[in-house]
Design an enzyme around this catalytic site. Structure first.
Site, PDB file in Angstrom:
ATOM      1  N   GLY A 133       1.459   0.615   6.417  1.00 16.48           N
ATOM      2  CA  GLY A 133       2.071   2.045   5.935  1.00 16.48           C
ATOM      3  C   GLY A 133       2.676   2.476   7.460  1.00 16.48           C
ATOM      4  O   GLY A 133       2.170   1.781   8.289  1.00 16.48           O
ATOM      5  N   TYR A 183       1.400   4.265   9.787  1.00 16.67           N
ATOM      6  CA  TYR A 183       0.138   4.301  10.828  1.00 16.67           C
ATOM      7  C   TYR A 183      -1.217   3.540  11.027  1.00 16.67           C
ATOM      8  O   TYR A 183      -2.324   3.779  11.785  1.00 16.67           O
ATOM      9  CB  TYR A 183      -0.609   5.654  10.960  1.00 16.67           C
ATOM     10  CG  TYR A 183       0.260   6.834  11.352  1.00 16.67           C
ATOM     11  CD1 TYR A 183       1.184   7.239  11.796  1.00 16.67           C
ATOM     12  CD2 TYR A 183       0.755   7.674  10.019  1.00 16.67           C
ATOM     13  CE1 TYR A 183       2.303   8.146  12.101  1.00 16.67           C
ATOM     14  CE2 TYR A 183       2.058   8.796   9.703  1.00 16.67           C
ATOM     15  CZ  TYR A 183       2.919   8.748  10.906  1.00 16.67           C
ATOM     16  OH  TYR A 183       3.719   9.824  11.043  1.00 16.67           O
ATOM     17  N   GLY A 184      -1.292   2.570   9.584  1.00 18.24           N
ATOM     18  CA  GLY A 184      -2.709   1.458   9.697  1.00 18.24           C
ATOM     19  C   GLY A 184      -1.923   0.504   8.547  1.00 18.24           C
ATOM     20  O   GLY A 184      -1.316   0.641   7.931  1.00 18.24           O
ATOM     21  N   LYS A 195     -10.105   0.353   7.476  1.00 17.09           N
ATOM     22  CA  LYS A 195      -8.715   0.379   8.067  1.00 17.09           C
ATOM     23  C   LYS A 195      -8.646   0.195   9.559  1.00 17.09           C
ATOM     24  O   LYS A 195      -9.409   0.453  10.385  1.00 17.09           O
ATOM     25  CB  LYS A 195      -8.466   2.010   7.863  1.00 17.09           C
ATOM     26  CG  LYS A 195      -6.662   2.417   8.235  1.00 17.09           C
ATOM     27  CD  LYS A 195      -6.438   3.877   7.824  1.00 17.09           C
ATOM     28  CE  LYS A 195      -4.934   4.369   8.068  1.00 17.09           C
ATOM     29  NZ  LYS A 195      -4.690   5.539   7.405  1.00 17.09           N
ATOM     30  N   ASP A 240       0.956  14.270   2.372  1.00 22.57           N
ATOM     31  CA  ASP A 240       1.138  13.208   1.817  1.00 22.57           C
ATOM     32  C   ASP A 240       0.924  12.798   0.488  1.00 22.57           C
ATOM     33  O   ASP A 240       0.323  11.492   0.462  1.00 22.57           O
ATOM     34  CB  ASP A 240       0.933  11.892   3.072  1.00 22.57           C
ATOM     35  CG  ASP A 240       1.298  10.714   2.850  1.00 22.57           C
ATOM     36  OD1 ASP A 240       2.317  10.937   2.036  1.00 22.57           O
ATOM     37  OD2 ASP A 240       1.330   9.327   3.743  1.00 22.57           O
ATOM     38  N   LEU A 258      -4.801  -4.860   1.465  1.00 29.43           N
ATOM     39  CA  LEU A 258      -4.145  -3.392   0.266  1.00 29.43           C
ATOM     40  C   LEU A 258      -2.845  -2.636   0.891  1.00 29.43           C
ATOM     41  O   LEU A 258      -2.474  -2.908  -0.133  1.00 29.43           O
ATOM     42  CB  LEU A 258      -5.501  -2.617   0.325  1.00 29.43           C
ATOM     43  CG  LEU A 258      -6.412  -2.808   0.016  1.00 29.43           C
ATOM     44  CD1 LEU A 258      -7.337  -1.766  -0.567  1.00 29.43           C
ATOM     45  CD2 LEU A 258      -6.981  -3.081  -1.673  1.00 29.43           C
ATOM     46  N   GLY A 259      -2.552  -3.248   2.206  1.00 27.75           N
ATOM     47  CA  GLY A 259      -1.434  -2.918   2.003  1.00 27.75           C
ATOM     48  C   GLY A 259      -0.998  -1.918   3.239  1.00 27.75           C
ATOM     49  O   GLY A 259      -2.233  -1.762   3.948  1.00 27.75           O
TER      50      GLY A 259
END
Length: 298
Positions: free
Chosen positions: A50, A52-53, A70, A165, A47-48
């Site tokens: 960032g 941090y993960g 995640k 966020d 999915l993507g």
């Protein structure tokens, strides 16, 4: 002592970046599409990524339902920081209970990778709706959406949590529901009395420093500030630039946007240009008053 050759430091950094890229590539091998994790989570797609993960869309073989896996993989920091980030997010999700927040399913370690699964939130994020599907939101619709988001924010603030966020990619719209995802920067403020400008190590990365301070403060005002920017994005979705106006380039949002005066004041308070709000419920009540004014004027 002889000085290092000028090429030494850049070369060392280059090698380190290559090693990190190689490690990330090896990590992806264990989480590639089609992999079955723990005999339960079948990875459909990534999915993507960032700071941090990495997040993956999975199918839970036990329930037949989609979920999100995640893997904590911070771009900066040590293994101890990875563990700290992992504990923060899993503990946070484990104690929150709201329809607009994903439910934690299972924390685990897979091939030495700190991971967890959580509920997949149906819907589309605002970034997709605004920039890929060209959706537009009237002033009325924008305020209604923000009011629904504030119900989620009001809940987390009431239990001592700040999200820090709130962004177009992290707000999901599904019919009449508004949901909030990505809790990696969320913090539990219970028993903590930080200076509202305090930030954690490695917290500000990229972007304008002063704005990041306002967005990342360990204080609920950081969420209100982010919501102000979110509201501006929604309101600008119906904005048409007046190409004949010679001063258009020098105009700010309060001059460009044709919105109710009370909506302008709401934005100024959210963006801390005027006395900021203290509670989410105060903002909801103000939005209700504006919505009533807009309805009465129709």
């Amino acid at each position: 002592m002889m000085a290092q050759p000028p090429y030494r430091k850049p070369f060392t950094l280059y090698i380190q970046s290559k090693i990190q890229s190689g490690l990330r590539f090896c990590s992806e091998i264990w989480f590639r599409q089609g992999t079955l994790i723990l005999g339960r989570y079948h990875i459909q797609q990534r999915l993507g990524r960032g700071n941090y993960g990495v997040a993956y869309l999975c199918k839970d073989q036990h329930t037949g339902q989609p979920c999100v896996l995640k893997r904590i993989s911070p771009l900066k920091g040590s293994k101890s920081r990875s563990r700290w980030i992992y504990d923060q997010e899993t503990n946070m999700l484990g104690r929150l209970n709201h329809l607009g927040i994903p439910t934690l399913l299972e924390p685990f370690t897979y091939r030495q990778h700190l991971s967890f699964t959580m509920q997949y939130m149906e819907g589309e994020n605002l970034a997709t709706l605004l920039f890929h599907k060209n959706c537009t939101y009237t002033e009325l619709e924008s305020l209604q959406l923000i009011s629904k988001l504030l119900e989620v924010i009001g809940y987390i603030h009431s239990v001592g949590v700040v999200h820090r966020d709130i962004s177009l990619t992290n707000v999901i719209v599904a019919g009449d529901m508004v949901k909030l995802i990505d809790w990696g920067l969320a913090r539990d403020l219970r028993g903590v009395t930080p200076n509202e400008n305090d930030l954690e190590p490695l917290e500000i990365e990229g972007g304008h420093a002063s704005e990041n301070v306002l967005r990342r403060r360990l204080h609920r005002s950081s969420d209100f500030y982010a919501i102000g920017h979110l509201l501006l994005f929604l309101l600008y979705s119906t904005y048409t630039e007046d190409k004949n106006a010679s001063t258009a380039k020098n105009m700010g949002w309060d001059e460009e946007l044709n919105i109710h005066p009370h909506t302008k004041r709401l934005l100024r308070c959210l963006l801390e240009m005027e006395q900021p709000f203290g509670q989410a419920q105060d903002i909801i009540l103000e939005i209700q008053r504006i919505l009533q004014s807009l309805t009465d004027s129709d």
